[in-house]
Design a protein around this motif. Sequence first.
Motif, PDB file in Angstrom:
ATOM      1  N   LEU A 159       0.708  -1.130   0.076  1.00 12.05           N
ATOM      2  CA  LEU A 159      -0.072   0.061   0.048  1.00 12.05           C
ATOM      3  C   LEU A 159       1.045   1.221   0.104  1.00 12.05           C
ATOM      4  O   LEU A 159       0.778   2.169  -0.854  1.00 12.05           O
ATOM      5  N   PHE A 160       1.857   1.381   0.992  1.00 12.39           N
ATOM      6  CA  PHE A 160       2.780   2.553   0.997  1.00 12.39           C
ATOM      7  C   PHE A 160       3.323   2.530  -0.454  1.00 12.39           C
ATOM      8  O   PHE A 160       3.646   3.955  -1.043  1.00 12.39           O
ATOM      9  N   GLU A 216       2.342   2.022  -3.262  1.00 11.49           N
ATOM     10  CA  GLU A 216       1.425   2.674  -4.257  1.00 11.49           C
ATOM     11  C   GLU A 216       1.312   4.238  -4.031  1.00 11.49           C
ATOM     12  O   GLU A 216       1.234   4.933  -4.975  1.00 11.49           O
ATOM     13  N   LEU A 217       1.436   4.571  -2.556  1.00 16.58           N
ATOM     14  CA  LEU A 217       1.224   5.980  -2.459  1.00 16.58           C
ATOM     15  C   LEU A 217       2.551   6.579  -2.905  1.00 16.58           C
ATOM     16  O   LEU A 217       2.333   7.879  -3.328  1.00 16.58           O
ATOM     17  N   LEU A 218       3.792   6.065  -2.785  1.00 15.47           N
ATOM     18  CA  LEU A 218       4.832   6.718  -3.074  1.00 15.47           C
ATOM     19  C   LEU A 218       4.815   7.213  -4.862  1.00 15.47           C
ATOM     20  O   LEU A 218       5.539   7.804  -5.206  1.00 15.47           O
ATOM     21  N   ARG A 219       3.981   6.459  -5.753  1.00 12.35           N
ATOM     22  CA  ARG A 219       3.733   6.840  -6.860  1.00 12.35           C
ATOM     23  C   ARG A 219       3.286   8.247  -7.358  1.00 12.35           C
ATOM     24  O   ARG A 219       3.292   8.524  -8.202  1.00 12.35           O
ATOM     25  N   GLU A 220       2.667   8.638  -6.165  1.00  9.40           N
ATOM     26  CA  GLU A 220       2.007   9.985  -6.235  1.00  9.40           C
ATOM     27  C   GLU A 220       3.107  11.064  -6.018  1.00  9.40           C
ATOM     28  O   GLU A 220       3.704  10.922  -5.143  1.00  9.40           O
ATOM     29  N   VAL A 239       3.293  12.619  -2.753  1.00  5.12           N
ATOM     30  CA  VAL A 239       3.742  11.870  -1.594  1.00  5.12           C
ATOM     31  C   VAL A 239       5.129  11.793  -1.702  1.00  5.12           C
ATOM     32  O   VAL A 239       5.822  11.931  -0.583  1.00  5.12           O
ATOM     33  N   ARG A 250       6.662  15.127  -0.282  1.00  9.53           N
ATOM     34  CA  ARG A 250       6.594  14.896   1.131  1.00  9.53           C
ATOM     35  C   ARG A 250       7.633  14.169   1.501  1.00  9.53           C
ATOM     36  O   ARG A 250       8.300  14.773   2.821  1.00  9.53           O
TER      37      ARG A 250
END
Length: 494
Positions: free
Chosen positions: A377-378, A380-384, A387, A390
Amino acid sequence: MPYDVVISGAGPNGLMLACELALAGVRPIVLEKRTAPSEEQRANGLVGQVVRLLDRRGLYERLTGNTQKPVPVPQFMFAAFPLPLYELADSPVYTMLAPQQKIEAMLAERAEELGVEMRAGHAVTGLTQNDDVVVVDVDGPDGPYRLEARYLVGADGGRSITRKLAGIGFPGVVNDRTVSRSAHVTVPAGLKDPVTGGLRVPGYGVIPPFLHHRTERGLVAYAPFPDGRTLLSVTTFDLPEGDAPFTIDELRQALQHVLGVEVPLGPPTGDGPHMLRRLSGGNTRLAERYRDGRVLLVGDAAHVHSAIGGPGLNLGLQDAVNLGWKLAATIRGWAPDGLLDTYEAERRPAGERVTMHTQAQSVLIGPGPDVTALRTLFGELLREPAVLRRIADLISGADIRYGESADSPLAGAFVPDLGPATRSGRPLLVDNTGTLAEAAGPWLDRVDSVTAPVDGAKALLVRPDCYVAWASDKPAPDPESLRTALRKWFGEPR
C-alpha cells in the motif's frame, strides 16, 4: 576570567559549534575525554540540508577536494523503498560520501584555524551553575580542575554526562528485537553487477547498491564505496546475537538467513579503520528540554534514534549551527530577549520529526506478511508526486521552516545559494532594490549588506544559520517590516 563557552565533546557536532562560535567572535574551549581520534567506523556520509549548509560555509569543498557545488541525488531510500527523486523538478535530497573520521578531522582543522582551544584527554565530571556562570569540574591528565564559563554545551553523545549532570530527562522507547551486523568485507568480482553496481546473488537476484533491501526476514545494505571499501550491513529480527565475538562468518550466516542463499564473503583489504560491529536493539529518545539555565545540549546528547536513512549528522550539525549564532549574540550583548530560547523552540520539533520518521521506517522494514501488505500500500502511495515530494522534504529536513511571511514564500526557508557571502557566519541583508540602506543602517554593526541574484525575492534578511528571517518580492519593500524583523532576530540598534 571565565571562558565564553565550554563544549563537552569533540565529535562533529561539538566541533561545528566551536567553529560557529569562533566565527562570531566568542571564546569556546572544547573538552574531549578521548586522547586520539576515534577508530570506530560510524557514519559513512551526510544526507540532507546539512550538505548545502556545509557548502554555504565553504566546508563542502574541503571534504570533497574540488570546487564543484553539491547537486541533488537522483534517488535515495525510505524504509527500503527506492525513491525516484529524479522525477522531482527540484529535489531537496543531497548526499555526500565521507567517513565520520574525515568529517571530524576537517572540522578540527577548521576549529584550529579559528583559534579554538581544544583539550584531549579532559572529561567533564561535574557542574554547578548560578545566574552568572557555570562551574565545570574536569578530570584531566594531570588531575582534576575547574573551569568557569558563561555557558556549557553538552555535545557528548547519547550517554551525555552533561545532560545527566544537568538533570535533564531523556525519555523514549527501547527496541530489543533487532540485531544489526555490519562489517567491511570483500566479495568475489564475479558477483558485482556491471549494470547496477549492486551485488548479484546467485539463486536470489541483485541487491542494489547504497539502498536498503528488505525481505520478510531482515534487511540488507550493500555499499561499494568509491575508495574501494565495501560495507555490508545485515539487520535481523529473529536471529539473536551469541556470546562469541562478532566475526565475518557470523555476518555471512546472518546474510544467508535473510536471503535464503549463501554468499561468499571475505575479510577487508587495504588500510583501515575497518568496521566490524554488532548492535542489539536500539533506542529512540528525545531530551525533555534542550536547555537548563546555562547548560545546553546539541546532537546525540539531545536525541538518539535509528540510523535508517542517515539523519543523525543532518540533525545534529544543524543543531550546532542554529545554537551557535544565538549563543554568540547572547554573549556579545546584542541578542533580543528570548533569542536563546528559540534554539529549543526551533530544534526540538526538528528532533521530533526525525524520531517520528525513523520509527515509522522501523515498522515498515519489519518482518512478516502483514508488513509486506502494508508496504504494498505504501509503495502505491509513493507513486503519487505529492507523496514523493513530502517524503523527500521529510528525510532531507527541507520541511523545517522557521516562521512565515506574507511578502514571500522564501521567508522561514533555507536560503538559496548566495556565493561566498554566507561563509562569514554573519547575518546578511540581501538588498537588490537599493531602497533599504537607510532602514538597515542602524544594524550594520552586526548585519552585512550585500547584493546577490535570488530567484523569487528582491530582498532577504538571512540569519547566520542560513535560514531566511524576512523576505520580500516587491521592488520597494516596506522598510518598517524589515526593521521589525531586524529587531526580532538581531536586537535593538546601537
